[in-house]
Motif scaffolding. Structure first.
Motif, PDB file in Angstrom:
ATOM      1  N   UNK A  57     -13.625   4.555  -8.709  1.00 21.62           N
ATOM      2  CA  UNK A  57     -13.017   4.610  -7.375  1.00 21.62           C
ATOM      3  C   UNK A  57     -12.571   6.028  -7.031  1.00 21.62           C
ATOM      4  N   UNK A  58     -12.166   6.789  -8.030  1.00 18.68           N
ATOM      5  CA  UNK A  58     -11.740   8.160  -7.785  1.00 18.68           C
ATOM      6  C   UNK A  58     -12.906   9.140  -7.782  1.00 18.68           C
ATOM      7  N   UNK A  59     -13.974   8.831  -8.502  1.00 17.07           N
ATOM      8  CA  UNK A  59     -15.017   9.828  -8.744  1.00 17.07           C
ATOM      9  C   UNK A  59     -16.290   9.655  -7.936  1.00 17.07           C
ATOM     10  N   UNK A 101     -13.134   0.936 -13.484  1.00 13.89           N
ATOM     11  CA  UNK A 101     -13.250   0.786 -12.036  1.00 13.89           C
ATOM     12  C   UNK A 101     -12.368   1.789 -11.290  1.00 13.89           C
ATOM     13  N   UNK A 102     -11.180   2.072 -11.814  1.00 17.68           N
ATOM     14  CA  UNK A 102     -10.341   3.106 -11.182  1.00 17.68           C
ATOM     15  C   UNK A 102     -11.019   4.461 -11.307  1.00 17.68           C
ATOM     16  N   UNK A 142     -22.409   6.486   7.963  1.00 22.03           N
ATOM     17  CA  UNK A 142     -22.067   6.864   6.587  1.00 22.03           C
ATOM     18  C   UNK A 142     -20.721   6.258   6.224  1.00 22.03           C
ATOM     19  N   UNK A 143     -20.616   5.776   4.996  1.00 20.64           N
ATOM     20  CA  UNK A 143     -19.400   5.144   4.481  1.00 20.64           C
ATOM     21  C   UNK A 143     -18.706   6.139   3.551  1.00 20.64           C
ATOM     22  N   UNK A 144     -17.633   6.761   4.027  1.00 22.36           N
ATOM     23  CA  UNK A 144     -16.917   7.768   3.244  1.00 22.36           C
ATOM     24  C   UNK A 144     -15.737   7.113   2.518  1.00 22.36           C
ATOM     25  N   UNK A 145     -15.690   7.156   1.181  1.00 15.41           N
ATOM     26  CA  UNK A 145     -14.518   6.618   0.488  1.00 15.41           C
ATOM     27  C   UNK A 145     -13.248   7.355   0.904  1.00 15.41           C
ATOM     28  N   UNK A 146     -12.272   6.607   1.400  1.00 18.51           N
ATOM     29  CA  UNK A 146     -11.003   7.194   1.836  1.00 18.51           C
ATOM     30  C   UNK A 146      -9.954   7.141   0.737  1.00 18.51           C
ATOM     31  N   UNK A 147     -10.083   6.190  -0.176  1.00 17.34           N
ATOM     32  CA  UNK A 147      -9.122   6.029  -1.254  1.00 17.34           C
ATOM     33  C   UNK A 147      -9.201   4.625  -1.808  1.00 17.34           C
ATOM     34  N   UNK A 148      -8.169   4.236  -2.531  1.00 16.01           N
ATOM     35  CA  UNK A 148      -8.179   2.911  -3.163  1.00 16.01           C
ATOM     36  C   UNK A 148      -6.759   2.439  -3.433  1.00 16.01           C
ATOM     37  N   UNK A 149      -6.639   1.137  -3.672  1.00 19.79           N
ATOM     38  CA  UNK A 149      -5.374   0.504  -4.038  1.00 19.79           C
ATOM     39  C   UNK A 149      -5.543  -0.133  -5.425  1.00 19.79           C
TER      40      UNK A 149
END
Length: 327
Positions: A182-184, A178-179, A153-160
Motif C-alpha cells: 500500500x505504501x510502495x 499488504x501495508x 488514471x487511478x492514483x493511490x492517495x493513501x491507505x487506512x
C-alpha cells in the motif's frame, strides 16, 4: 464452547484469506469497519508545510479493544514510512495505545481531511479536477487503500490500517506485506515520467495499475536478465515472489513518456467498475488461462519465454526492496 470458538475462528480466517487472494471489490465509498463505532477522537498530525499526512482514530482513553500484535505491525511500518519526518517517526518509536482504532497515511501531494480517517484530499497547491473522484479498495479486513481518479488514471492517495479486534483473525504476515504494498505501489501525482521518479532511479521499480491482476502492483526491474517482474507476496506460503506478467512486460518495453494534456476531461479509472459496498462479491482470481485476454506483443513473448518466477524469502525482500522503498 472452546471447540466451537476455534472452529468459527478458523472459518473466519479462511474466508478472509480467500478475499485477500482473490481481491475485494472497488467501491465508490469507504467500507467502515465495525470497530470505528467506538471512536471518540480524530487526530491529524502534520508533515512539512503544515500538511496533515497522518491521522489517528481513537476510542476512549484506557480502552483495550485490539490485538497488540496487530498494532505492532503498523507501528513498525509507519516508523519506516515516516523516517524523513522525525516528529511523526518518533510517535511510532514506542508501543501504540490500545485505544487506537485506525491509522491513515497519505502519499506525496495528498493530505488528510478534517472529517474522518477516510477523508483524503489533494494537498496545496493542487486542486481537484471537476470530474475527478475517489475510489476505495480493501486489501484485507485491516488494510483499505484510497485512490484519486483523474483522466482515466487511478492514483493511490493513501491507505487506512485498522488493528485487528480481539477474537478476529490477525493474519500478521499478510497484513505486514499488504501495508508494504500500500505504501510502495504508488503512481505519482501530478503525473511524471516514471523513469525519473526516485523509486525507479534508486530502486529500479515503479507502481502501475495491472489489469491482469486487477490491482495496483510494484514492477521491479532490478533482475539480472533484464526482464521486469511483479514484486508480490504469496499469502498461502508466506513468501515474497517476483512473478512474470505479459501485460507489464509489454508496458515496460513499449513505455514512452508523454506530457499530460491540460484541461482534458476526466474519465473513469482504468480499473474494475466501482461497485456498491453491499452488492458486489470479490472477483475471481486471475489464472493462467485469463492472461490470453491481455494484448501481448510478439517481441515481448519472445523476451520472457522460458523465464520462471523468482521466489524470495521474507528477509531478502525486506532488505533488498522493502526497507528502501518505504523511505
Amino acid at each position: 464452547m472452546d471447540f466451537l470458538f476455534k472452529l468459527f475462528s478458523a472459518r473466519d480466517e479462511e474466508n478472509e484469506m480467500n478475499y485477500i487472494v482473490k481481491g475485494y471489490p472497488l467501491t465508490t465509498s469507504p467500507v467502515i469497519p465495525d470497530i470505528l463505532k467506538y471512536q471518540v477522537k480524530y487526530q491529524r498530525m502534520n508533515g512539512d508545510r503544515d500538511t496533515p499526512i497522518l491521522a489517528l482514530a481513537l476510542a476512549h482513553e484506557g480502552s483495550d479493544l485490539v490485538e497488540p500484535e496487530s498494532l505492532e505491525v503498523i507501528r513498525r511500518r509507519m516508523q519506516l514510512w515516516f523516517n524523513e519526518y522525525p516528529e511523526l517517526a518518533k510517535y511510532f518509536e514506542k508501543e501504540l495505545p490500545r485505544n487506537l482504532l485506525a491509522v491513515s497515511f497519505t502519499h506525496e501531494n495528498f493530505q488528510m481531511g478534517k472529517e474522518s480517517c477516510h477523508d483524503f484530499k489533494l494537498a496545496n497547491p493542487y486542486k481537484e479536477a471537476e470530474n475527478s473522484f475517489y475510489t476505495y479498495r480493501k486489501l484485507s479486513e485491516s488494510v483499505q487503500c484510497v485512490y484519486y481518479n483523474k483522466n482515466g488514471v487511478e492514483y493511490p492517495a493513501g491507505a487506512c490500517f485498522y488493528p485487528t479486534p480481539y477474537g478476529k483473525p490477525k493474519l500478521l504476515e499478510s497484513n505486514n506485506a499488504l501495508v508494504l504494498f500500500a505504501t510502495s505501489s504508488q503512481i505519482e501525482y501530478p503525473p511524471r515520467d516514471r523513469k525519473r521518479s526516485s523509486y525507479f532511479v534508486h530502486f529500479k521499480c515503479y507502481g502501475r495499475y495491472c489489469a491482469t491482476t486487477g490491482r495496483n502492483i510494484i514492477v521491479t526491474c532490478d533482475t539480472s536478465d533484464g526482464i521486469p517482474r511483479h514484486w508480490d507476496y504469496n499469502h498461502e506460503i508466506k513468501k515474497f515472489e517476483r512473478n512474470l506478467c505479459y501485460e507489464c512486460c509489454e508496458d515496460y518495453f513499449n513505455y514512452t513518456w508523454e506530457e499530460p494534456k491540460k484541461d482534458s476531461p476526466a474519465t473513469p479509472a482504468a480499473s474494475p467498475e466501482p461497485a456498491s459496498v453491499t452488492s458486489v462479491p470479490a472477483p475471481d482470481a486471475i489464472n493462467d488461462s485469463d492472461t490470453s485476454e491481455v494484448s501481448q506483443a510478439d517481441s515481448t513473448e519472445c523476451l520472457i519465454e522460458g523465464f520462471e518466477k523468482i521466489e524470495m524469502n521474507t528477509e531478502d525482500a525486506e532488505s533488498d526492496i522493502g526497507a528502501g522503498l518505504i523511505g
